[in-house]
Scaffold this motif. Structure first.
Motif, PDB file in Angstrom:
ATOM      1  N   UNK A 205       0.829  -1.209   0.000  1.00  0.00           N
ATOM      2  CA  UNK A 205       0.000   0.000   0.000  1.00  0.00           C
ATOM      3  C   UNK A 205       0.863   1.259   0.000  1.00  0.00           C
ATOM      4  N   UNK A 206       1.885   1.287   0.869  1.00  0.00           N
ATOM      5  CA  UNK A 206       2.726   2.485   0.988  1.00  0.00           C
ATOM      6  C   UNK A 206       3.477   2.760  -0.307  1.00  0.00           C
ATOM      7  N   UNK A 207       3.998   1.705  -0.933  1.00  0.00           N
ATOM      8  CA  UNK A 207       4.744   1.885  -2.174  1.00  0.00           C
ATOM      9  C   UNK A 207       3.844   2.412  -3.286  1.00  0.00           C
ATOM     10  N   UNK A 208       2.619   1.895  -3.343  1.00  0.00           N
ATOM     11  CA  UNK A 208       1.692   2.356  -4.381  1.00  0.00           C
ATOM     12  C   UNK A 208       1.280   3.809  -4.127  1.00  0.00           C
ATOM     13  N   UNK A 209       1.090   4.147  -2.866  1.00  0.00           N
ATOM     14  CA  UNK A 209       0.729   5.528  -2.532  1.00  0.00           C
ATOM     15  C   UNK A 209       1.856   6.479  -2.912  1.00  0.00           C
ATOM     16  N   UNK A 210       3.099   6.092  -2.619  1.00  0.00           N
ATOM     17  CA  UNK A 210       4.235   6.947  -2.988  1.00  0.00           C
ATOM     18  C   UNK A 210       4.329   7.107  -4.506  1.00  0.00           C
ATOM     19  N   UNK A 211       4.070   6.032  -5.211  1.00  0.00           N
ATOM     20  CA  UNK A 211       4.072   6.096  -6.679  1.00  0.00           C
ATOM     21  C   UNK A 211       3.038   7.109  -7.174  1.00  0.00           C
ATOM     22  N   UNK A 212       1.833   7.037  -6.643  1.00  0.00           N
ATOM     23  CA  UNK A 212       0.785   7.960  -7.073  1.00  0.00           C
ATOM     24  C   UNK A 212       1.096   9.391  -6.659  1.00  0.00           C
ATOM     25  N   UNK A 213       1.733   9.555  -5.526  1.00  0.00           N
ATOM     26  CA  UNK A 213       2.150  10.902  -5.113  1.00  0.00           C
ATOM     27  C   UNK A 213       3.150  11.478  -6.108  1.00  0.00           C
ATOM     28  N   UNK A 214       4.088  10.650  -6.573  1.00  0.00           N
ATOM     29  CA  UNK A 214       5.061  11.102  -7.575  1.00  0.00           C
ATOM     30  C   UNK A 214       4.347  11.507  -8.865  1.00  0.00           C
ATOM     31  N   UNK A 215       3.392  10.680  -9.297  1.00  0.00           N
ATOM     32  CA  UNK A 215       2.666  10.976 -10.536  1.00  0.00           C
ATOM     33  C   UNK A 215       1.833  12.243 -10.376  1.00  0.00           C
ATOM     34  N   UNK A 216       1.148  12.372  -9.234  1.00  0.00           N
ATOM     35  CA  UNK A 216       0.311  13.551  -8.998  1.00  0.00           C
ATOM     36  C   UNK A 216       1.142  14.828  -9.016  1.00  0.00           C
ATOM     37  N   UNK A 217       2.339  14.775  -8.413  1.00  0.00           N
ATOM     38  CA  UNK A 217       3.207  15.954  -8.387  1.00  0.00           C
ATOM     39  C   UNK A 217       3.654  16.331  -9.793  1.00  0.00           C
ATOM     40  N   UNK A 218       3.979  15.340 -10.611  1.00  0.00           N
ATOM     41  CA  UNK A 218       4.389  15.614 -11.988  1.00  0.00           C
ATOM     42  C   UNK A 218       3.234  16.195 -12.797  1.00  0.00           C
ATOM     43  N   UNK A 219       2.031  15.685 -12.559  1.00  0.00           N
ATOM     44  CA  UNK A 219       0.862  16.221 -13.260  1.00  0.00           C
ATOM     45  C   UNK A 219       0.632  17.686 -12.890  1.00  0.00           C
TER      46      UNK A 219
END
Length: 329
Positions: A205-219
């Motif tokens: 869960x934590x790894x997936x959340x961090x991944x989405x945080x990275x994507x959201x920041x880039x967006x």
């Protein structure tokens, strides 16, 4: 009369494909059609097909009749009928054998797309069943049996994609089931299509959340709002930290998804279809923890994805991802 036994449905998208073939049949033949629908099965413990999906995506009218399991005349033969087994992904071995045993004749077998897995081989099928919790030797035995059945029993493939030499093309007759939707006005939003990697035990869960945080920041850096479209097999509320879109319809027919300026995700059928069928701007993002899945793709799967989607961009490299998002606008 044509009697169609519909087997192997696991998602609403499968019903879209089945409905497309049935409408094509009705348009090109004068016979009435009876559909013996065997119902839907579960994926990761969830049945993602609702009654409204059946009503919306399978045809209705004076020349077609649906007989669900439990109907008094479900499966009852009709004199002089033509029999068809319409199966998802590969011929359903059990439904095929039941039909032959009961009626002593072989049905015509039509296979519709299951998803990107349809374009794999016995090895990719085995690996997929392993990821879903299957224990050896059953994934290997099952994959070998299904691949053999697909080769021996299939009379016709109703496939969305067709290889033409080294290239791939979208088959218009099959794509018609998806292109009937009117595309909404575009919004400056990036829509991320998730996969149930956490539920399959492939990612924490934590790894997936961090991944989405990275994507959201880039967006955000690219001037795009960020929204998440969960996979139907996932529990609701997992992505409450962001705008979480409903998933009552397949992504390829969802106006919330189609309105996005760009769609993102790891390798998925919906991402591929949105790019190839609707011409949506699409971007693959990669996670190091899932690189083994990329390398395990079959040759046809890899070339099909590469034909319509750009190469994956690592989500952890924010500058590269932001640049890719900006260039896709």
């Amino acid at each position: 009369m044509v009697r169609v036994t519909l087997a192997g449905v696991r998602s609403a998208t499968h019903l879209v494909h089945a409905g497309g073939w049935l409408r094509h049949l009705l348009a090109h033949e004068d016979a009435d059609v009876v559909v013996d629908y065997l119902g839907s099965g579960s994926f990761l413990g969830r049945d993602n097909v609702a009654e409204e999906h059946v009503r919306e995506f399978l045809p209705d009218g004076p020349r077609v009749r649906l007989r669900p399991v439990g109907a008094p005349d479900h499966g009852r033969p009709v004199l002089g009928e033509r029999r068809v087994l319409l199966s998802v992904g590969a011929p359903g071995i059990k439904p095929f054998l039941r039909l032959v045993a009961r009626e002593r004749t072989r049905p015509e077998v039509v296979v519709i797309d299951e998803g990107i897995g349809t374009y794999g081989d016995w090895r990719t099928r085995r690996d997929a069943w392993r990821r879903q919790g299957g224990r050896e030797p059953w994934p290997t035995v099952r994959a070998a049996a299904v691949s053999t059945a697909a080769r021996v029993l299939t009379d016709r493939r109703w496939a969305l994609y067709e290889r033409t030499g080294a290239a791939w093309r979208v088959v218009p007759e099959v794509a018609a089931a998806f292109t009937s939707v009117e595309l909404p006005a575009e919004e400056p939003t990036a829509v991320y299509l998730t996969q149930p990697w956490v539920d399959m035990g492939l990612l924490g869960e934590d790894a997936y959340r961090r991944h989405l945080e990275d994507v959201a920041a880039a967006c955000e850096a690219a001037g795009l709002a960020f929204a998440v479209r969960p996979h139907p097999a996932e529990a609701g509320g997992r992505y409450a930290a962001w705008r979480e879109l409903p998933r009552t319809r397949p992504a390829e027919l969802d106006p919330h998804v189609l309105a996005g300026a760009v769609v993102l995700g790891t390798d998925s059928t919906a991402l591929l279809n949105l790019a190839a069928v609707h011409g949506k701007r699409a971007l693959r993002v990669s996670l190091a923890e899932l690189d083994h899945l990329e390398s395990a793709l079959g040759g046809d799967q890899r070339s099909l994805l590469d034909a319509f989607l750009p190469a994956p961009v690592p989500a952890r490299d924010g500058a590269v991802l932001t640049s890719a998002l900006a260039s896709r606008r």
